[in-house]
Design a protein around this motif. Structure first.
Motif, mmCIF file in Angstrom:
data_model
loop_
_atom_site.group_PDB
_atom_site.id
_atom_site.type_symbol
_atom_site.label_atom_id
_atom_site.label_comp_id
_atom_site.label_asym_id
_atom_site.label_seq_id
_atom_site.Cartn_x
_atom_site.Cartn_y
_atom_site.Cartn_z
ATOM 1 N N UNK A 236 0.831 -1.205 0.000
ATOM 2 C CA UNK A 236 0.000 0.000 0.000
ATOM 3 C C UNK A 236 0.867 1.257 0.000
ATOM 4 N N UNK A 237 1.927 1.258 0.804
ATOM 5 C CA UNK A 237 2.825 2.420 0.842
ATOM 6 C C UNK A 237 3.544 2.613 -0.485
ATOM 7 N N UNK A 238 3.812 1.524 -1.172
ATOM 8 C CA UNK A 238 4.427 1.614 -2.497
ATOM 9 C C UNK A 238 3.442 2.170 -3.509
ATOM 10 N N UNK A 239 2.214 1.668 -3.473
ATOM 11 C CA UNK A 239 1.201 2.077 -4.452
ATOM 12 C C UNK A 239 0.783 3.531 -4.288
ATOM 13 N N UNK A 240 0.730 4.030 -3.044
ATOM 14 C CA UNK A 240 0.278 5.418 -2.860
ATOM 15 C C UNK A 240 1.411 6.445 -2.944
ATOM 16 N N UNK A 241 2.633 5.975 -3.256
ATOM 17 C CA UNK A 241 3.743 6.895 -3.472
ATOM 18 C C UNK A 241 4.567 7.222 -2.245
ATOM 19 N N UNK A 242 4.144 6.735 -1.071
ATOM 20 C CA UNK A 242 4.878 7.034 0.168
ATOM 21 C C UNK A 242 6.298 6.480 0.123
ATOM 22 N N UNK A 243 6.442 5.254 -0.362
ATOM 23 C CA UNK A 243 7.758 4.616 -0.418
ATOM 24 C C UNK A 243 8.739 5.449 -1.234
ATOM 25 N N UNK A 244 8.345 5.822 -2.447
ATOM 26 C CA UNK A 244 9.232 6.599 -3.317
ATOM 27 C C UNK A 244 9.558 7.957 -2.708
ATOM 28 N N UNK A 245 8.583 8.593 -2.099
ATOM 29 C CA UNK A 245 8.785 9.924 -1.509
ATOM 30 C C UNK A 245 9.793 9.876 -0.365
ATOM 31 N N UNK A 246 9.633 8.906 0.519
ATOM 32 C CA UNK A 246 10.527 8.811 1.675
ATOM 33 C C UNK A 246 11.931 8.409 1.250
ATOM 34 N N UNK A 247 12.039 7.420 0.353
ATOM 35 C CA UNK A 247 13.353 6.923 -0.058
ATOM 36 C C UNK A 247 14.134 7.957 -0.858
ATOM 37 N N UNK A 248 13.464 8.947 -1.425
ATOM 38 C CA UNK A 248 14.133 9.994 -2.203
ATOM 39 C C UNK A 248 14.762 11.064 -1.324
ATOM 40 N N UNK A 249 14.509 11.016 -0.040
ATOM 41 C CA UNK A 249 15.050 12.048 0.881
ATOM 42 C C UNK A 249 16.578 11.955 0.962
#
Length: 249
Positions: A236-249
């Motif tokens: 779910x975190x991957x699908x809603x973009x949370x994963x990409x947003x956090x890992x890009x920090x």
């Protein structure tokens, strides 16, 4: 006078104590041990494990409804053994390889990494244009890391083993080793941790065969229901973009 009343009372006392011990052991067994190492993805700050991967893991567990867990940072070899041998252990980030595939229950991919051999830029005597060339030099690795496993399989016999990533880089800086295999992100953050310029290092060879995904994984003896909930929460975190947003920090 009969001893029966006392014996029954005593028996019930022993029974109650035994049940209490079993309940405590069960509660301890159900606590999820969340383990990681000091890296560019996780670190210890003011007594708390933080970092981009740690943030994703905490968000995942919250979404999965897992509240009974203990997050700790260990040397990689200890974290790896805990996840490989003990029940109810979550480990991150861990490279997923064919050798490790049957050893864990895989939750999801955090990042993709491609290690490169780094040397000190001032070391003009170190010349690496192929994997074979690298065998001529001492190489720093972390114990039980996938890079150590890979290089051993390729016949490297001049490896110097460290317990953690920073010690490995320190050995490069002190001249104890000539090369260290690191992804760029890891190299940059470790240089920052040791207060040296990233430009003091030079990448000399990309180890394409070690280009792998970094994952969150669970020990084999983790209950299936826990695995399903954590895996679904991560997805779910991957699908809603949370994963990409956090890992890009």
């Amino acid at each position: 006078m009969s001893n029966t009343p006392y014996s029954v009372k005593q028996g019930w006392g022993v029974f109650a104590a035994t049940v209490l011990v079993l309940l405590c052991l069960q509660a301890q067994a159900e606590t999820l041990q969340v383990v990681t190492e000091d890296s560019s993805y996780s670190e210890l700050r003011d007594g708390k494990v933080v970092g981009v991967a740690s943030e994703i893991v905490e968000k995942t567990l919250a979404k999965a409804g897992v509240t009974d867990y203990h997050m700790a940072l260990y040397p990689w070899a200890r974290a790896y053994d805990m996840a490989r041998l003990e029940p109810n252990v979550l480990i991150y980030p861990i490279i997923r390889s064919a050798e490790r595939e049957p050893l864990f229950k895989w939750v999801g991919e955090l990042d993709q990494v491609t290690p490169m051999f780094y040397k000190l830029r001032e070391r003009r005597d170190v010349v690496v244009k192929s994997l074979q060339d690298a065998k001529n030099y001492t190489v720093g690795v972390v114990r039980d890391d996938s890079r150590q496993e890979y290089l051993e399989g390729k016949g490297f016999n001049k490896m110097v083993v460290s317990s953690n990533n920073l010690d490995n880089l320190r050995k490069l800086l002190s001249g104890q080793v000539a090369l260290v295999p690191l992804p760029e992100r890891e190299a940059r953050e470790q240089c920052e941790d040791l207060h040296i310029a990233y430009e003091d290092l030079e990448s000399v060879y990309t180890i394409d065969e070690l280009s792998k995904g970094l994952y969150v994984a669970l020990s084999l003896k983790t209950p299936d229901d826990t695995v399903k909930r954590i895996t679904a929460a991560f997805a779910h975190l991957k699908d809603d973009g949370t994963l990409a947003k956090v890992m890009a920090q």
